[in-house]
Design a protein around this motif. Structure first.
Motif: not given
Length: 322
Positions: A158-174, A190-199
């Motif tokens: 279902g639906l819920g409140h989720r939290v995106c934590v935006d840091t002041m650092s550039l993180l790496k895969s893993g 994992n941080a959002e380090t990976e590419s995809n066709p939409y984002v």
């Protein structure tokens, strides 16, 4: 976290600039240069003539250092200190500072009696390694033992409140944060380090989970994701168990469709709610991120298990079932 100071004696403008850019806690210069350095950055600038230096050349010097620390005064041991006298002093006070003329000496000082000295004063001879020293002593939180969890179920929740934590650092895969419905069972997200066709990748962001979830924090603490705010330091963990710190720039809390992730590790069961989207990833045992939309029963991901029992984020001994 250790304090790192830089001793700019003799004065060298290039080295002072490097120190300010490296993120040291304070610089030490001759009194005549204090005002000019204060004009460069909002940082503590100390006059060398006022510092409580002690040169350990005898047992009496060691005893004098202990006496001064016992009076609540500061002590900086001059370079040339040896491990045994420093251990003796540390056994009686945690507030010791020592000079270090190299990266190896800084590492040594930070590890004496396992906890190390509180403050390392880096000398000009180690200026070229200053950024490494700051990173290792101020950011690294040591190594954490991660374990393998086997996914048992992935279901819509279902639906819920989720939290995106935006840091002041550039993180790496893993790299990412340890998050879970229980402090005794957290998953590496994992941080959002990976590419995809939409984002496009957003390597500063960890889409960490639902507002109620626990996140592992520095200093063996936890917090609810909903309590994170701008300026909070969070614990960043790598797939190899290495740890570092990152500062929260902002948190985004939004209503999104969620997935319930269930897993098992050595007889323990753990759960976590994550947003149902391709960009949210856990971490496989080989360090590769895996999207939650691709997860299925039997997949292996990295986790950390612990003893249950927290009160306002601090570890306690109490019978708790979560």
């Amino acid at each position: 976290m250790k304090k790192v100071l830089f001793s700019g004696v003799p004065f060298d403008k290039g080295e002072i600039t490097l120190a300010l850019e490296s993120g040291v806690d304070a610089v030490i210069v001759e009194r005549e240069h204090v005002a000019s350095v204060q004009a460069l950055s909002k940082i503590q600038v100390l006059a060398a003539e006022d510092q409580p230096y002690v040169l350990l050349s005898s047992k009496a010097d060691e005893e004098e250092a202990v006496r001064l620390l016992g009076q609540g005064r500061e002590v900086i041991l001059r370079e040339g200190w040896e491990i045994i006298p420093v251990e003796n002093i540390l056994a009686q006070s945690d507030r010791l500072a020592v000079e270090a003329a190299s990266l190896d000496r800084a590492r040594l000082a930070a590890g004496i009696l396992e906890r190390g000295v509180e403050t390392v004063v880096v000398l000009p001879g180690a200026a070229e390694d200053l950024k490494t020293i700051v990173r290792e002593l101020k950011l690294s939180q040591g190594t954490m033992e991660l374990e393998t969890a086997t996914i048992t179920a992935v279901t819509s929740a279902g639906l819920g409140h989720r939290v995106c934590v935006d840091t002041m650092s550039l993180l790496k895969s893993g790299q990412g944060m340890l998050v879970g419905n229980s402090s005794a069972f957290t998953f590496l997200i994992n941080a959002e380090t990976e590419s995809n066709p939409y984002v496009a990748p957003r390597p500063f962001r960890i889409n960490a989970g639902a507002v109620h979830a626990y996140a592992a924090m520095p200093g063996d603490r936890t917090t609810y994701l909903d309590e994170l705010k701008t300026g909070t330091e969070v614990l960043i963990v790598g797939a190899d168990g290495s740890t570092t710190l990152a500062t929260v720039g902002r948190c985004k809390v939004e209503i999104r469709p969620m997935l319930l992730i269930e897993a098992e590790c050595n007889g323990k069961m753990g759960t976590l709610f994550l947003q149902n989207a391709e960009t949210i990833r856990m971490v496989r045992t080989d360090g590769r991120p895996v999207s939650v939309v691709d997860l299925k029963a039997g997949d292996k991901v990295l986790c950390r298990t612990d003893q249950a029992g927290r009160h306002f984020g601090m570890r306690i001994t109490e019978e708790i079932k979560e």
